[in-house]
Enzyme design. Structure first.
Site, short mmCIF file in Angstrom:
data_model
loop_
_atom_site.label_atom_id
_atom_site.label_comp_id
_atom_site.label_asym_id
_atom_site.label_seq_id
_atom_site.Cartn_x
_atom_site.Cartn_y
_atom_site.Cartn_z
N TYR A 55 0.83 -1.21 0.00
CA TYR A 55 0.00 0.00 0.00
C TYR A 55 0.86 1.26 0.00
O TYR A 55 1.81 1.39 0.77
CB TYR A 55 -0.93 0.03 1.22
CG TYR A 55 -1.61 1.38 1.40
CD1 TYR A 55 -2.62 1.76 0.53
CD2 TYR A 55 -1.20 2.27 2.38
CE1 TYR A 55 -3.21 3.01 0.64
CE2 TYR A 55 -1.79 3.52 2.52
CZ TYR A 55 -2.80 3.88 1.63
OH TYR A 55 -3.37 5.12 1.75
N GLY A 62 -5.65 5.87 -0.09
CA GLY A 62 -7.01 5.98 0.42
C GLY A 62 -7.97 5.10 -0.35
O GLY A 62 -7.73 3.90 -0.54
N HIS A 85 -1.86 16.67 -2.01
CA HIS A 85 -2.28 16.75 -0.61
C HIS A 85 -1.91 18.09 0.06
O HIS A 85 -2.28 18.31 1.21
CB HIS A 85 -1.68 15.59 0.19
CG HIS A 85 -2.39 14.29 -0.04
ND1 HIS A 85 -2.61 13.77 -1.30
CD2 HIS A 85 -2.94 13.40 0.83
CE1 HIS A 85 -3.25 12.62 -1.20
NE2 HIS A 85 -3.47 12.37 0.08
N ASN A 197 2.49 11.18 6.21
CA ASN A 197 1.55 10.32 6.92
C ASN A 197 1.96 10.22 8.38
O ASN A 197 2.92 9.55 8.71
CB ASN A 197 1.59 8.93 6.26
CG ASN A 197 0.26 8.20 6.34
OD1 ASN A 197 0.07 7.36 7.21
ND2 ASN A 197 -0.63 8.52 5.42
N ARG A 288 -10.46 28.62 48.85
CA ARG A 288 -10.38 27.41 49.67
C ARG A 288 -10.10 26.16 48.84
O ARG A 288 -9.39 25.25 49.27
CB ARG A 288 -11.69 27.23 50.45
CG ARG A 288 -11.60 26.18 51.51
CD ARG A 288 -12.89 25.86 52.25
NE ARG A 288 -14.04 26.68 51.98
CZ ARG A 288 -15.29 26.24 52.07
NH1 ARG A 288 -15.53 24.97 52.41
NH2 ARG A 288 -16.30 27.04 51.83
#
Length: 528
Positions: A55, A62, A85, A197, A288
């Site tokens: 891949y 994608g 991208h 990535n 407090r």
């Protein structure tokens, strides 16, 4: 001489990131890393020679991952990936964030699971050392597959494209690299996806925000202690016995720090003394419960540090190459969920710090609640009504606190499908990190306003009556801004104190020794 930081993929710290981002520390690559990176590349080359389908190496990306890419087109595939991208929009990121992201990307590659050539890592480090800073738009990441758009803008410059800042000028990436004497990289198979990535932008922002948050929480304790004295508060709430029976680490440390800060004070009182003087044995919650609230924030900051320091030494691209096992596996380490959750938690915690500070500011200025101080701390020599004193600084604090409440809505509970519903659950980690950074800045301003008001209130109580730690803080504030004698523009005063908080100078002048928060919420040492 700047500190040198090594990228070995295993030992980088948040402090190292700060040194490189702000201090321009030199970055180096150990020889052992070069061996690992080369071994990883050789395995990937071997798998391709065998004709394996991998891949992002010889497939599309994608939803297009079922498309096979020919051997002749593998280089073009990676170049096209980065160009397609690089779709970020909006304002550009600050140089310190860009440098942090570049360092983290280099550290991920240095782990030896990315399958890139060694020259890719060397060129990225050379860009850092010579000050070539890619122009990266702030918006466009959904946090899975990591920070694709922002990191693609970073990689464009590595390729000799895009835009970069070099020696104060914004130039084309090609020109910036030429002027710096750096040869751009022509991406080979796997290298584009190895570079864009991952979670490096969100983690860069997270690392810098955690560092500042650790400074802020200690400063918030100083502000709370100074306000307690200004309001003649009841010290019983800080008693060690109370915090031992509810043993949250952060709570105990905050109470201890506040006890140390007010040690020797002539302004605080015990519960028994308060009953005699006012009929009330204790203070409002904003005083407090300061250890409980600030302590809980301490614990959240410590959790964020643990997550961020794990992430900065993680392999987060995809697929990952495992040389020892001889395999290349596709998974989801690019998913930003750990950072998203940690940064949302940090943003919520810092919002609480701002909220409780704003309530103490309001109490300091309200003559019905401030134990005998004048309305809005208007100086005695200034005519009331003609002068408004510190009235409107609380408006600013209220505006910032309310903005924080909107920003504190968690980003990590949102998701929106991308890539034709193939990438169907994303982290929004970058949004979470950016929101946390904005909340941090707002809370620094709120804390600065509290310090401004508390120091003015001490003008009426007498600085000589302060505790040994708060006296140091008061002196540091007075060296930064003068007391209010009559109405003046106060915006610059707030800015100056905020800068002293952010830069750490107020802490250094108040605490003789400081240290980072440990993963369990504890401090190594904090001494006034």
């Amino acid at each position: 001489m700047h500190k040198e930081v090594q990228v070995d993929g295993e030992t980088l710290t948040i402090e190292d990131v700060v040194e490189v981002a702000y201090g321009r520390a030199r970055v180096s690559i150990p020889e052992s890393v070069k061996v690992k990176v080369k071994k990883s590349r050789r395995l990937l080359e071997g798998l391709l020679e065998k004709g394996e389908t991998i891949y992002g190496v010889n497939t599309g990306f994608g939803a297009l991952s079922n498309t096979q890419i020919s051997r002749e087109e593998l280089k073009q595939l990676q170049t096209n990936l980065i160009r397609s991208h690089a779709v970020g929009v909006g304002e550009t990121l600050g140089i310190e964030i860009v440098r942090a992201a570049m360092l983290l990307r280099a550290n991920t590659l240095a782990k030896g699971y990315s399958g890139v050539r060694i020259e890719v890592l060397e060129t990225l480090v050379e860009m850092l050392n010579k000050g070539v800073h890619p122009i990266i738009p702030a918006k466009g990441s959904v946090g899975a597959s990591g920070d694709l758009a922002p990191l693609s803008h970073m990689v464009l410059v590595l390729m000799g494209e895009g835009e970069a800042e070099y020696k104060g000028e914004v130039l084309s990436g090609k020109e910036a690299m030429e002027k710096a004497g750096i040869k751009p990289v022509q991406l080979d198979f796997k290298e584009g996806i190895a570079l864009n990535n991952g979670t490096q932008l969100m983690t860069a922002i997270a690392a810098l925000t955690v560092h500042k948050a650790e400074n802020l929480i200690k400063t918030a304790e100083i502000a709370a202690a100074l306000s307690m004295e200004a309001l003649l508060g009841v010290s019983d709430a800080l008693d060690e016995k109370i915090h031992k029976v509810r043993p949250h680490a952060g709570q105990a440390i905050t109470a201890k720090n506040m006890r140390t800060l007010i040690e020797g004070s002539k302004l605080v009182q015990t519960g028994k003394e308060a009953i005699v003087k006012t009929g009330r044995p204790h203070d409002a919650y904003s005083l407090r419960c300061a250890p409980q609230v600030l302590g809980a924030a301490r614990d959240a900051i410590a959790y964020a540090r643990k997550v961020v320091e794990t992430e900065i030494n993680s392999a987060t691209d995809n697929p990952l190459v495992f040389p020892e096992e001889g395999v290349c596996l596709s998974g989801g380490n690019f998913h930003g969920q750990p950072i998203a959750i940690a940064m949302d938690m940090l943003g919520i915690a810092l919002t609480m710090v701002g909220n409780i500070s704003e309530r103490r500011i309001a109490r300091l200025l309200d003559e019905k609640l401030n134990n005998g101080l004048p309305a809005f701390l208007i100086p005695p020599q200034a005519k009331k009504g003609l002068n408004s004193g510190l009235m409107t600084v609380q408006y600013t604090a209220a505006a910032l606190a309310s903005e924080n409440k909107v920003l504190a809505h968690p980003a990590c509970v949102d998701s929106i499908p991308t890539s034709a519903n193939f990438e169907d659950f994303v982290s929004m980690g970058t949004t979470a990190a950016q929101k946390a950074a904005k909340i941090l800045e707002n809370t620094e301003y709120i804390t600065a306003i509290e310090l401004l008001c508390a120091a003015q209130a001490i003008e009426y109580r007498g600085p000589e009556n302060l505790g040994k730690g708060t006296r140091k803080a008061y002196i540091a504030i007075r060296k930064t801004v003068p007391p209010l004698r009559g109405d003046r523009v106060l915006g610059k005063d707030i800015e100056k104190i905020k800068q002293a908080i952010e830069g750490g100078s107020l802490l250094k002048k108040t605490f003789s020794k400081t240290a980072s928060i440990n993963a369990d919420g504890g401090n190594i040492k904090n001494e006034v």
